[in-house]
Design a protein around this motif. Structure first.
Motif, short mmCIF file in Angstrom:
data_model
loop_
_atom_site.label_atom_id
_atom_site.label_comp_id
_atom_site.label_asym_id
_atom_site.label_seq_id
_atom_site.Cartn_x
_atom_site.Cartn_y
_atom_site.Cartn_z
N ILE A 1 -18.28 16.93 2.75
CA ILE A 1 -17.96 16.21 1.48
C ILE A 1 -17.22 15.16 1.88
CG2 ILE A 1 -16.85 16.42 -0.83
CD1 ILE A 1 -17.41 19.43 -0.87
N VAL A 2 -17.59 13.70 1.33
CA VAL A 2 -16.75 12.57 1.56
C VAL A 2 -15.98 12.64 0.22
CG1 VAL A 2 -16.73 10.41 1.64
CG2 VAL A 2 -18.66 11.50 2.88
N THR A 3 -14.41 12.25 0.44
CA THR A 3 -13.61 12.36 -0.56
C THR A 3 -12.81 11.00 -0.37
OG1 THR A 3 -11.86 13.39 0.60
CG2 THR A 3 -13.34 14.83 -0.87
N ILE A 4 -12.71 10.25 -1.51
CA ILE A 4 -11.79 8.99 -1.72
C ILE A 4 -10.94 9.21 -2.87
CG2 ILE A 4 -12.17 6.46 -2.19
CD1 ILE A 4 -15.17 6.67 -1.12
N LEU A 5 -9.79 8.65 -2.55
CA LEU A 5 -8.52 8.93 -3.49
C LEU A 5 -7.97 7.53 -3.71
CD1 LEU A 5 -6.50 10.48 -4.91
CD2 LEU A 5 -5.22 10.66 -2.85
N VAL B 1 0.84 -1.22 -0.10
CA VAL B 1 0.02 0.24 -0.15
C VAL B 1 0.77 1.18 0.13
CG1 VAL B 1 -1.70 1.10 1.10
CG2 VAL B 1 -1.70 -1.01 1.17
N ASP B 2 2.12 1.33 0.70
CA ASP B 2 2.76 2.29 0.93
C ASP B 2 3.62 2.58 -0.37
OD1 ASP B 2 2.24 3.20 3.48
OD2 ASP B 2 3.80 1.64 4.36
N ASN B 3 3.94 1.51 -1.00
CA ASN B 3 4.71 1.77 -2.41
C ASN B 3 3.72 2.16 -3.64
OD1 ASN B 3 6.96 0.80 -0.96
ND2 ASN B 3 6.77 -1.29 -1.54
N ARG B 4 2.57 2.14 -3.47
CA ARG B 4 1.69 2.23 -4.38
C ARG B 4 1.95 1.47 -5.82
NH1 ARG B 4 2.50 8.63 -3.95
NH2 ARG B 4 1.20 9.08 -2.15
N GLU B 5 1.91 0.34 -5.63
CA GLU B 5 2.27 -0.73 -6.75
C GLU B 5 1.01 -1.19 -7.16
OE1 GLU B 5 4.51 -3.74 -4.91
OE2 GLU B 5 6.39 -2.46 -4.64
N ARG B 6 -0.17 -1.40 -6.46
CA ARG B 6 -1.46 -1.91 -7.18
C ARG B 6 -2.36 -0.94 -7.06
NH1 ARG B 6 -3.07 -6.00 -2.46
NH2 ARG B 6 -3.53 -4.52 -0.69
N PHE B 7 -3.64 -1.05 -8.23
CA PHE B 7 -4.45 -0.28 -8.13
C PHE B 7 -5.82 -0.94 -7.00
CE2 PHE B 7 -8.92 0.72 -9.52
CZ PHE B 7 -8.87 1.98 -9.99
N GLY B 8 -6.41 -0.26 -6.32
CA GLY B 8 -7.41 -0.78 -5.17
C GLY B 8 -7.06 -0.21 -3.86
N ASP B 9 -6.09 0.28 -3.62
CA ASP B 9 -5.76 0.88 -2.32
C ASP B 9 -6.30 2.49 -2.22
OD1 ASP B 9 -4.59 -1.61 -1.29
OD2 ASP B 9 -2.73 -0.92 -2.48
N ARG C 1 -4.19 8.04 -8.36
CA ARG C 1 -4.78 9.19 -8.21
C ARG C 1 -6.10 9.48 -8.50
NH1 ARG C 1 -1.33 10.84 -4.02
NH2 ARG C 1 0.84 10.82 -4.72
N PHE C 2 -6.87 8.57 -8.83
CA PHE C 2 -8.50 8.84 -9.13
C PHE C 2 -9.07 9.07 -7.99
CE2 PHE C 2 -12.63 6.34 -10.05
CZ PHE C 2 -12.97 7.34 -10.97
N TYR C 3 -9.79 10.19 -8.05
CA TYR C 3 -10.46 10.96 -6.99
C TYR C 3 -11.87 10.97 -7.17
CZ TYR C 3 -10.30 14.48 -3.40
OH TYR C 3 -10.37 15.28 -2.46
N LEU C 4 -12.77 10.60 -5.97
CA LEU C 4 -14.16 10.59 -6.17
C LEU C 4 -14.58 11.51 -4.77
CD1 LEU C 4 -14.54 6.71 -5.91
CD2 LEU C 4 -15.09 8.23 -7.93
#
Length: 101
Positions: free
Chosen positions: A56-60, A33-41, A65-68
């Motif tokens: 506002i609830v924000t999810i990144l 998770v810290d290394n940002r190796e996979r999509f889904g964290d 860096r996909f932002y909701l």
């Protein structure tokens, strides 16, 4: 010079907020998770409005860096939970971890 009654100041006798059961420290999350190796964290946060007028609830997503973001009327747990589920449902196959600061 009329006498006026003064209220005495009482130190905080409020209850503390309940602790989160089975909480895991951010320091104990997997290294992938810290290394940002996979999509889904994902990382989640709430941004509060002025004087509690909403939130506002924000999810990144950490790797891409996909932002909701979604507006909720208050920061109650039920509303934040519903907004989180609504936003992540299209990506449910790509949700491995969710980290809240």
């Amino acid at each position: 010079h009329l006498r006026q009654g003064h209220k005495r100041y009482r130190k905080g006798l409020k209850e503390k907020a309940p602790t989160i059961k089975n909480a895991v420290s951010i320091d104990e999350r997997p290294s992938i998770v810290d290394n940002r190796e996979r999509f889904g964290d994902w990382e989640i946060d709430t941004v509060l409005g002025k004087h509690g007028t909403g939130a506002i609830v924000t999810i990144l997503e950490r790797k891409s860096r996909f932002y909701l973001a979604k507006k909720v009327t208050s920061k109650l747990a039920a509303e934040v939970t519903k907004a989180t589920i609504d936003m992540l449902m299209p990506y449910k196959d790509y949700v491995h971890t969710i980290t809240a600061d």
